[in-house]
Design an enzyme around this catalytic site. Structure first.
Site, short mmCIF file in Angstrom:
data_model
loop_
_atom_site.label_atom_id
_atom_site.label_comp_id
_atom_site.label_asym_id
_atom_site.label_seq_id
_atom_site.Cartn_x
_atom_site.Cartn_y
_atom_site.Cartn_z
N LYS A 24 0.84 -1.21 0.00
CA LYS A 24 0.00 0.00 0.00
C LYS A 24 0.87 1.25 0.00
O LYS A 24 0.65 2.17 -0.78
CB LYS A 24 -0.89 0.00 1.24
CG LYS A 24 -1.55 1.33 1.52
CD LYS A 24 -2.45 1.28 2.74
CE LYS A 24 -1.83 1.72 4.04
NZ LYS A 24 -1.65 3.16 4.22
N ASN A 25 1.86 1.28 0.88
CA ASN A 25 2.63 2.52 1.05
C ASN A 25 3.61 2.78 -0.08
O ASN A 25 4.28 3.81 -0.10
CB ASN A 25 3.35 2.52 2.41
CG ASN A 25 2.37 2.74 3.55
OD1 ASN A 25 1.19 3.01 3.32
ND2 ASN A 25 2.85 2.61 4.77
N CYS A 121 -5.10 7.51 9.65
CA CYS A 121 -5.29 6.93 10.98
C CYS A 121 -4.98 7.96 12.05
O CYS A 121 -4.06 8.75 11.92
CB CYS A 121 -4.37 5.73 11.17
SG CYS A 121 -4.85 4.31 10.20
N ARG A 126 -0.33 14.54 13.83
CA ARG A 126 0.42 14.19 12.61
C ARG A 126 0.58 15.45 11.78
O ARG A 126 -0.08 15.63 10.76
CB ARG A 126 -0.30 13.08 11.83
CG ARG A 126 -0.36 11.77 12.59
CD ARG A 126 -0.99 10.65 11.77
NE ARG A 126 -0.07 10.08 10.80
CZ ARG A 126 -0.36 9.03 10.04
NH1 ARG A 126 -1.55 8.46 10.13
NH2 ARG A 126 0.51 8.56 9.18
N ASP A 311 4.43 0.49 12.20
CA ASP A 311 3.23 -0.14 11.66
C ASP A 311 3.12 -1.62 12.08
O ASP A 311 2.04 -2.21 11.98
CB ASP A 311 3.21 -0.05 10.13
CG ASP A 311 2.91 1.37 9.65
OD1 ASP A 311 2.59 2.23 10.48
OD2 ASP A 311 3.01 1.61 8.44
N ARG A 403 -8.71 -0.39 4.63
CA ARG A 403 -7.85 0.63 4.02
C ARG A 403 -6.49 0.06 3.65
O ARG A 403 -5.79 0.61 2.80
CB ARG A 403 -7.65 1.80 5.00
CG ARG A 403 -8.90 2.65 5.19
CD ARG A 403 -8.57 3.96 5.88
NE ARG A 403 -7.29 4.42 5.41
CZ ARG A 403 -6.32 4.86 6.20
NH1 ARG A 403 -6.48 4.93 7.48
NH2 ARG A 403 -5.16 5.26 5.69
#
Ligand code: UD1
Length: 423
Positions: A24-25, A121, A126, A311, A403
C-alpha cells in the site's frame, strides 16, 4: 457496510500458504506520481485492492486523469496527458494520510495546488510542518485560508539542499515529487530510508527523472524538464507479511509466504526468531514454523527504517499477549498508537500503557469478546487477538482494516483460521 463485523473462532494453529499483496505505502505514492507524466501513460503493477487505492484513483480522475485496471485488478493504467485540476477537495484529503503527496505532484504538474490537511489513521498529532517548511525553502508560496493550503510557484522552483528535522517518509516523498521536474539539483538530507522510497525513486527514474540515493539518508535529485510514461511493479507489502507472520507466531503452526522481501523485514524476523519461530527462505518466499508458546522479548522499540516499524507494533503486541514473560513496547514514532491495547485487554490480555510505553505481561490464553478497530494496524492486531482467543471474537470498525488489507479474512481463512465477515 456500517454494521459489518469480523467474527473469529480462535485457538487454531495456522497452516497454509498466503501470497502477500503489493505494498500500500508504495502503490499510493507511485499512483500519485503518475499525475506528473506529461506524455504517455503509466502502468503500476502489483497494486493491492484497497479503499486507499480506490480513493487515490478517484482523486486522479477528478484531476482529469484517465484511469483503468486490467482484468486482474492489480495493474492500474493512468494517463495524465489531459490532467487539468489543481484542487483536491477536503472530503478526499480526509480519507487518507498519503493524500498530502498530491501537494507535490499537482504543484509539479500545474504550478499551483489547493489542498487541505490530510486525514488518515488517528495516531496522535500528525503535523505536516516538515513538508511545508521544505516546500517554502524550495520556492513554493503557501497561504492558508480556512484550513485550505493554497500553494503556488511564483517564479520557479529553487532547487537547494534541505535538511529534514526528522526523517519523515511523507515529506521525503513529497519533495521527490515536487523537485523531480525542476531546474537544478536538490539534496534531501536526513531523508527517510524506507524501501517504499526506493520504489518511488525507481518509478520516477523510469519516467525519466534523475534521482539517486533513496534508501540512504541523502537523496540527490537532478531536475529534468519532462516525465514520460513508464511501467512499474510495486514491492511486496512488508507490513501485511509481518501481520501473517505475527499471527502464526502467536497461534503456532507453519505458514508459507509468497511475494515477500526478507531484507525489508530483517529486524522483525530477528524478533520472531527470538520469540521461538523458525524462519527459512524457500523458492519464491519464506516459511515460518512455530512449535511453541511464543517467548517474550525484553523490549521492542519502534524506530525509523531499518529499525522496528511502528506499523508492525500493534500486530506484534497481539502476539506478545500470550508470550511466556513480559515485553515492553516503546513507541517512538507516533504519540498515540496504543488504542489496540485496551481492546486486547477486553480479550483478557494484561497490558499497561504509560505514555509511549506499553508493558505486556504474557497470559496463558485469551478469550473471545466484542472489540473494535480504531485504526488500520490496530485493526489487524484485533484480528490476531481473535485468532488467539478461545471462543468467539467479534471485531467492529472494519473499514479501518480495509484501508490497508486486500482481504485479511480470506488470507487468515486460507491459513486455517475460522474467520468470516458478517454483513
Ligand atoms: C508513513 C506511512 C505510515 C507509517 C509512517 C512511519 C504512508 C502512506 N504512511 O506515514 O504507514 O506509519 O510513515 O513509518 O507511507 N512528522 C512531523 N512533521 C511532518 C511530518 C512528520 O512532525 O511534517 C512526524 C510525524 O508526526 C511522526 C513522524 O514524523 O511522528 C513520522 O512521520 P512520517 O514518516 O511523515 O509518516 P507518514 O509519512 O505520515
Amino acid at each position: 457496510m456500517a454494521d459489518s463485523y469480523i467474527s473469529v473462532n480462535g485457538k487454531r494453529k495456522l497452516y497454509g500458504t498466503v501470497s502477500v499483496q503489493g505494498a500500500k505505502n508504495s502503490a499510493l505514492p507511485c499512483l500519485t506520481a503518475c499525475l506528473m507524466c506529461d506524455k504517455g501513460s503509466c502502468c503500476i503493477r502489483g497494486c493491492p485492492h484497497l479503499s486507499d487505492v480506490e480513493n487515490t484513483i478517484e482523486i486522479l480522475e477528478r484531476l482529469g486523469c484517465r484511469c483503468s485496471f486490467d482484468e486482474s485488478g492489480h495493474s492500474a493504467m493512468v494517463c495524465a496527458e489531459n490532467a487539468f485540476g489543481c484542487e483536491v477537495e477536503p472530503e478526499m484529503m480526509n480519507k487518507m494520510r498519503s493524500s498530502v503527496l498530491f501537494m507535490g505532484a499537482i504543484l509539479s504538474r500545474m504550478g499551483e495546488a489547493s489542498v487541505s490537511y490530510p486525514g488518515g489513521c488517528e495516531l496522535g498529532a500528525r503535523p505536516i510542518d516538515i513538508h511545508l517548511g521544505a516546500f517554502r525553502k524550495l520556492g513554493v508560496k503557501i497561504a492558508e485560508d480556512g484550513g485550505i493550503l493554497h500553494c503556488s510557484i511564483p517564479s520557479e522552483l529553487r532547487p537547494c539542499s534541505v535538511s529534514l528535522l526528522c526523517p519523515s517518509v511523507g515529506a521525503t516523498e513529497n519533495i521527490m515529487l515536487l523537485m523531480a521536474k525542476s531546474n537544478g539539483e536538490t539534496v534531501i538530507r536526513n531523508a527517510a530510508r524506507e524501501p517504499e522510497i526506493v520504489d518511488l525513486q525507481n518509478l520516477l527514474n523510469a519516467m525519466g527523472a534523475k534521482i539517486k540515493g533513496a534508501g540512504s539518508d541523502i537523496i540527490v535529485i537532478e531536475g529534468v524538464s519532462s516525465l514520460r510514461g513508464a511501467e512499474f511493479c510495486v514491492m511486496p507489502d512488508r507490513i501485511a507479511a509481518l501481520t501473517y507472520m505475527a499471527g502464526a507466531a502467536a497461534c503456532g503452526g507453519e505458514i508459507e509466504l509468497k511475494n515477500i522481501n526478507m531484507e525489508h523485514i530483517a529486524i522483525c524476523s530477528a524478533v520472531l526468531r527470538d520469540m521461538g519461530a523458525v524462519i527459512r527462505r524457500c523458492e519464491g518466499g519464506a516459511v515460518l514454523t512455530m512449535k511453541q508458546r511464543p517467548k517474550a522479548v525484553k523490549t521492542i522499540k519502534t524506530l525509523c527504517y531499518p529499525g522496528f516499524p511502528t506499523d508492525a507494533q500493534p500486530v506484534f503486541m497481539s502476539a506478545m499477549t500470550v508470550a511466556d514473560g513480559t515485553t515492553v513496547f516503546i513507541e517512538s514514532i507516533f504519540d498515540n498508537r496504543f488504542r489496540h491495547a485496551a481492546e486486547l485487554n477486553k480479550l483478557g490480555a494484561d497490558i499497561d500503557v504509560n505514555m509511549c510505553q506499553a508493558t505486556v505481561r504474557g497470559r496463558e490464553y485469551l478469550s473471545g469478546a466484542d472489540i473494535r478497530a480504531y485504526d488500520l494496524r490496530g485493526g489487524a492486531a484485533m484480528v490476531i487477538g481473535g485468532l488467539i482467543a478461545e471462543g468467539t471474537t467479534r471485531i467492529r470498525g472494519i473499514s479501518h482494516i480495509e484501508r490497508g488489507y486486500e482481504d485479511i479474512v480470506r488470507d487468515f481463512g486460507d491459513l486455517g483460521g475460522d474467520i468470516r465477515i458478517i454483513i
